[in-house]
Design a protein around this motif. Structure first.
Motif, short mmCIF file in Angstrom:
data_model
loop_
_atom_site.label_atom_id
_atom_site.label_comp_id
_atom_site.label_asym_id
_atom_site.label_seq_id
_atom_site.Cartn_x
_atom_site.Cartn_y
_atom_site.Cartn_z
N LEU A 1 24.49 0.35 56.21
CA LEU A 1 24.87 -0.67 57.18
C LEU A 1 23.94 -0.63 58.40
N LYS A 2 23.68 0.58 58.89
CA LYS A 2 22.86 0.74 60.10
C LYS A 2 21.43 0.24 59.87
N SER A 3 20.80 0.69 58.80
CA SER A 3 19.40 0.32 58.57
C SER A 3 19.25 -1.19 58.33
N ASN A 4 20.19 -1.77 57.61
CA ASN A 4 20.12 -3.20 57.33
C ASN A 4 20.52 -4.04 58.55
N ALA A 5 21.41 -3.51 59.39
CA ALA A 5 21.76 -4.18 60.65
C ALA A 5 20.52 -4.25 61.54
N ASP B 1 32.20 2.24 63.97
CA ASP B 1 31.00 3.04 63.68
C ASP B 1 29.75 2.16 63.66
N LEU B 2 29.87 0.99 63.03
CA LEU B 2 28.71 0.09 62.96
C LEU B 2 28.41 -0.52 64.32
N ALA B 3 29.47 -0.91 65.04
CA ALA B 3 29.26 -1.49 66.38
C ALA B 3 28.52 -0.52 67.29
N ALA B 4 28.77 0.78 67.08
CA ALA B 4 28.14 1.81 67.94
C ALA B 4 26.65 1.95 67.68
N VAL C 1 23.11 -5.46 67.78
CA VAL C 1 23.79 -6.70 68.16
C VAL C 1 25.29 -6.58 67.85
N PRO C 2 26.14 -7.45 68.43
CA PRO C 2 27.58 -7.37 68.18
C PRO C 2 27.93 -7.54 66.69
N VAL C 3 29.08 -6.96 66.34
CA VAL C 3 29.50 -6.88 64.93
C VAL C 3 30.94 -7.35 64.77
N ALA C 4 31.17 -8.16 63.72
CA ALA C 4 32.54 -8.51 63.30
C ALA C 4 32.58 -8.33 61.79
N THR C 5 33.08 -7.18 61.36
CA THR C 5 32.94 -6.78 59.96
C THR C 5 33.83 -7.51 58.99
N SER C 6 35.05 -7.92 59.41
CA SER C 6 36.08 -8.27 58.44
C SER C 6 37.10 -9.26 59.01
#
Length: 226
Positions: A61-65, A89-92, A96-101
């Motif tokens: 997730l991190k590398s692709n984000a 975890d991903l938002a941290a 950029v901002p994240v909305a996973t689900s």
């Protein structure tokens, strides 16, 4: 006419199943620009599980984000509602901002009695809800494990029988209402379910919300901030 708005980035599981209009993996599902990036080697079985390999998935997730942000994405989502588990975890670690689900919608609906339809009842846990600020005891039902839906989306089938899946989704909605009669709002965990939202609303007589609803608000907020 070219669209000069900045895109939303979608972190895609490594899948091969069809993605019709309404599915998060089809650009025509959005009325704003989106860009996709496949997370190689992270498939449905990696995400839709009670005990995921969290460090491996978070690393992907991190590398692709980071790659999507470098391509110009102003915010990120994912192609699987079960990735709610990684919201904080991903938002941290995301640039950029994240909305996973779509499960993130539940905490915005405190006055509602929300029920969830999920891709897999066996694998959805209180931890998935709690990771996005929703009550761990939120009621839900899943699509049957022997369903046409599961054959396509959980077992990565090459074909999709839209009519059969629509009937399965409506049946799941009726099951949800029968088991939890107080429900007044339905949230679809799964990003492959929005194509069936209208049929579900008609059958249940209740409002139904999905990941596209979440992201419409999320993207509008990003645009306003910019």
């Amino acid at each position: 006419m070219s669209d000069h708005r900045s895109p939303l980035g979608i972190l895609m599981l490594d899948t091969r199943f069809p993605r019709i209009v309404g599915d998060i993996g089809n650009a025509a599902s959005f009325d704003y620009p989106v860009i996709f990036r496949r997370m190689e080697g992270i498939g449905s079985a990696d995400a839709v599980t009670t005990h995921p390999a969290r460090p491996r998935i978070l690393a992907a997730l991190k590398s692709n984000a980071e790659a999507l942000a470098a391509e110009g994405a102003v915010g990120l989502s994912t192609s699987c509602g079960f990735l709610a588990l990684y919201q904080d975890d991903l938002a941290a670690v995301s640039p950029v901002p994240v909305a996973t689900s779509a499960l993130l919608l539940i905490k915005q609906m405190k006055e509602k009695k929300v029920g969830v339809i999920t891709a897999s009842a066996r694998n959805l846990t209180p931890a998935h809800f709690e990771a996005v600020g929703a009550p761990g005891d939120t009621p839900f039902v899943g699509l049957p494990e022997d369903s046409s839906f599961a054959g396509t989306f959980l077992r990565n089938g090459l074909t999709l029988d839209r009519d059969v899946v629509e009937r399965e989704v409506v049946a799941a909605g009726r099951d949800l209402m029968a088991r939890h009669p107080g429900i007044d709002t339905v949230v679809l965990e799964c990003t492959n379910l929005p194509p069936y939202k209208k049929a579900l609303e008609k059958a249940l007589g209740l409002p139904v919300y999905d990941v596209l609803d979440l992201l419409k608000g999320f993207y509008a907020g990003l645009s306003a901030r910019r």
